[in-house]
Motif scaffolding. Sequence first.
Motif, PDB file in Angstrom:
ATOM      1  N   TYR A 132      -0.708  -3.771  13.882  1.00  9.86           N
ATOM      2  CA  TYR A 132       0.332  -3.563  12.877  1.00  9.86           C
ATOM      3  C   TYR A 132      -0.172  -2.660  11.764  1.00  9.86           C
ATOM      4  CZ  TYR A 132      -1.879  -7.120   9.862  1.00  9.86           C
ATOM      5  OH  TYR A 132      -2.757  -7.826   9.085  1.00  9.86           O
ATOM      6  N   LEU A 133       0.785  -2.005  11.122  1.00 12.11           N
ATOM      7  CA  LEU A 133       0.467  -1.100  10.030  1.00 12.11           C
ATOM      8  C   LEU A 133       0.070  -1.918   8.812  1.00 12.11           C
ATOM      9  CD1 LEU A 133       0.387   1.843   8.998  1.00 12.11           C
ATOM     10  CD2 LEU A 133       2.781   1.580   8.327  1.00 12.11           C
ATOM     11  N   LEU A 134      -1.158  -1.737   8.373  1.00 15.12           N
ATOM     12  CA  LEU A 134      -1.688  -2.503   7.251  1.00 15.12           C
ATOM     13  C   LEU A 134      -1.465  -1.778   5.932  1.00 15.12           C
ATOM     14  CD1 LEU A 134      -3.340  -5.137   6.753  1.00 15.12           C
ATOM     15  CD2 LEU A 134      -5.394  -3.730   6.822  1.00 15.12           C
ATOM     16  N   THR A 135      -1.666  -0.466   5.940  1.00 11.37           N
ATOM     17  CA  THR A 135      -1.585   0.331   4.708  1.00 11.37           C
ATOM     18  C   THR A 135      -1.182   1.763   5.047  1.00 11.37           C
ATOM     19  OG1 THR A 135      -3.381  -0.940   3.721  1.00 11.37           O
ATOM     20  CG2 THR A 135      -2.875   1.148   2.691  1.00 11.37           C
ATOM     21  N   ARG A 136      -0.472   2.377   4.102  1.00 10.19           N
ATOM     22  CA  ARG A 136      -0.171   3.805   4.228  1.00 10.19           C
ATOM     23  C   ARG A 136      -0.514   4.486   2.911  1.00 10.19           C
ATOM     24  NH1 ARG A 136       5.645   6.391   5.959  1.00 10.19           N
ATOM     25  NH2 ARG A 136       6.392   5.156   4.172  1.00 10.19           N
ATOM     26  N   LEU A 137      -1.302   5.547   2.992  1.00  7.16           N
ATOM     27  CA  LEU A 137      -1.676   6.346   1.832  1.00  7.16           C
ATOM     28  C   LEU A 137      -0.961   7.690   1.923  1.00  7.16           C
ATOM     29  CD1 LEU A 137      -3.459   6.975  -0.685  1.00  7.16           C
ATOM     30  CD2 LEU A 137      -5.258   7.694   0.915  1.00  7.16           C
ATOM     31  N   LEU A 138      -0.187   8.017   0.900  1.00 10.67           N
ATOM     32  CA  LEU A 138       0.584   9.263   0.859  1.00 10.67           C
ATOM     33  C   LEU A 138       0.104  10.112  -0.312  1.00 10.67           C
ATOM     34  CD1 LEU A 138       4.027   7.511   1.353  1.00 10.67           C
ATOM     35  CD2 LEU A 138       2.834   8.858   3.088  1.00 10.67           C
ATOM     36  N   ILE A 139      -0.112  11.397  -0.068  1.00  7.86           N
ATOM     37  CA  ILE A 139      -0.700  12.293  -1.075  1.00  7.86           C
ATOM     38  C   ILE A 139       0.116  13.583  -1.144  1.00  7.86           C
ATOM     39  CG2 ILE A 139      -2.785  13.556  -1.747  1.00  7.86           C
ATOM     40  CD1 ILE A 139      -4.366  11.570   0.032  1.00  7.86           C
ATOM     41  N   ASN A 140       0.348  14.096  -2.384  1.00 11.91           N
ATOM     42  CA  ASN A 140       1.103  15.333  -2.519  1.00 11.91           C
ATOM     43  C   ASN A 140       0.200  16.513  -2.894  1.00 11.91           C
ATOM     44  OD1 ASN A 140       0.648  15.240  -5.312  1.00 11.91           O
ATOM     45  ND2 ASN A 140       2.721  14.563  -5.799  1.00 11.91           N
ATOM     46  N   ASP A 150       0.897  -4.579   2.117  1.00 12.72           N
ATOM     47  CA  ASP A 150       1.245  -5.953   1.768  1.00 12.72           C
ATOM     48  C   ASP A 150       0.288  -6.510   0.720  1.00 12.72           C
ATOM     49  OD1 ASP A 150       3.373  -6.049   3.565  1.00 12.72           O
ATOM     50  OD2 ASP A 150       2.057  -6.622   5.229  1.00 12.72           O
ATOM     51  N   ARG A 151       0.746  -7.513   0.024  1.00 10.96           N
ATOM     52  CA  ARG A 151      -0.063  -8.292  -0.905  1.00 10.96           C
ATOM     53  C   ARG A 151      -0.838  -7.405  -1.885  1.00 10.96           C
ATOM     54  NH1 ARG A 151      -2.790 -12.727   2.924  1.00 10.96           N
ATOM     55  NH2 ARG A 151      -3.040 -10.950   4.299  1.00 10.96           N
ATOM     56  N   GLN A 152      -2.134  -7.655  -2.041  1.00 10.95           N
ATOM     57  CA  GLN A 152      -2.903  -6.950  -3.064  1.00 10.95           C
ATOM     58  C   GLN A 152      -2.938  -5.444  -2.860  1.00 10.95           C
ATOM     59  OE1 GLN A 152      -6.727  -9.192  -3.153  1.00 10.95           O
ATOM     60  NE2 GLN A 152      -6.327  -9.330  -5.346  1.00 10.95           N
ATOM     61  N   VAL A 153      -2.909  -5.009  -1.619  1.00  7.08           N
ATOM     62  CA  VAL A 153      -2.947  -3.567  -1.351  1.00  7.08           C
ATOM     63  C   VAL A 153      -1.774  -2.868  -2.027  1.00  7.08           C
ATOM     64  CG1 VAL A 153      -2.823  -1.790   0.439  1.00  7.08           C
ATOM     65  CG2 VAL A 153      -4.195  -3.837   0.819  1.00  7.08           C
ATOM     66  N   ALA A 179     -10.712  -6.664   3.124  1.00  7.91           N
ATOM     67  CA  ALA A 179     -10.515  -8.058   2.716  1.00  7.91           C
ATOM     68  C   ALA A 179      -9.255  -8.632   3.349  1.00  7.91           C
ATOM     69  CB  ALA A 179     -10.435  -8.154   1.196  1.00  7.91           C
ATOM     70  N   GLN A 180      -8.181  -7.859   3.365  1.00  3.36           N
ATOM     71  CA  GLN A 180      -6.934  -8.342   3.941  1.00  3.36           C
ATOM     72  C   GLN A 180      -7.055  -8.561   5.442  1.00  3.36           C
ATOM     73  OE1 GLN A 180      -3.341  -6.554   2.481  1.00  3.36           O
ATOM     74  NE2 GLN A 180      -2.224  -6.965   4.342  1.00  3.36           N
ATOM     75  N   ALA A 181      -7.717  -7.644   6.125  1.00  2.56           N
ATOM     76  CA  ALA A 181      -7.905  -7.797   7.570  1.00  2.56           C
ATOM     77  C   ALA A 181      -8.740  -9.038   7.879  1.00  2.56           C
ATOM     78  CB  ALA A 181      -8.573  -6.547   8.143  1.00  2.56           C
ATOM     79  N   ALA A 182      -9.776  -9.259   7.079  1.00  2.83           N
ATOM     80  CA  ALA A 182     -10.646 -10.416   7.301  1.00  2.83           C
ATOM     81  C   ALA A 182      -9.927 -11.738   7.042  1.00  2.83           C
ATOM     82  CB  ALA A 182     -11.880 -10.313   6.402  1.00  2.83           C
TER      83      ALA A 182
END
Length: 227
Positions: A132-140, A150-153, A179-182
């Motif tokens: 599953y998608l845990l995080t997405r980082l978008l940059i301009n 999700d959550r703290q991220v 940390a979230q994955a763990a």
Amino acid sequence: MQQDPTENIAEILLNKSTVKQKTYRNVCKAFKQLQEVATLLIDVLSAKTTERDEDIKLRVESINDQEFHIQIAGDLLVFVLHTNIITLPADYEYNQTDYVSDQPLRKYLGQINVYNFMADSFEFNRLNDPGYLLTRLLINYENHFIVEGDRQVGFMFESVSSKPLEKVDLDILIKLIIAQAAENDLIVPPFSKIRNITVREKLEKTQSLGAGNKIGFQMSYQNETKA
């Protein structure tokens, strides 16, 4: 007589092309730095855990210029750099900000996605195992960024950064992701759901019979099912 729009079209194409090239350079630089930060962190974690348990697998593996993996014990984090520059839907919160309204070219974004899989899924080639998608980082093109997760991220970062991306931001992000994955444990289907299997399922899924899914993925899956 109508004015020939050729010059205007050429100007639009030049502006968009320049912005997209800058955006892509920024996201490529961030991806490389993410891998560097991840490698340093895994070295530190390895030093802290090896003394007490040598069997905990911690490693960073470069797959190619657009992908690297971090193994954290039984988890595999897959970092993917997308080569296309994208825009978000018009009603997206980011596109409603004054930041984008003041300069529409800021809507063009490069993206890095982080997926969470079970490490065994790759080791035993279990092609049907979910991630599953845990995080997405978008940059301009100005190197300002958005972090979705999700959550703290998701909570630790502004809807859009007030300053350009720095290595310290990536260090925080990597630590939150790991940390979230763990913390996400595996859950298995109810007994009644796996009581019966076919010969085909046995032959095709020997390694995965009875295996669990990551909690985060199951929650996402259930939400999609109910919709």
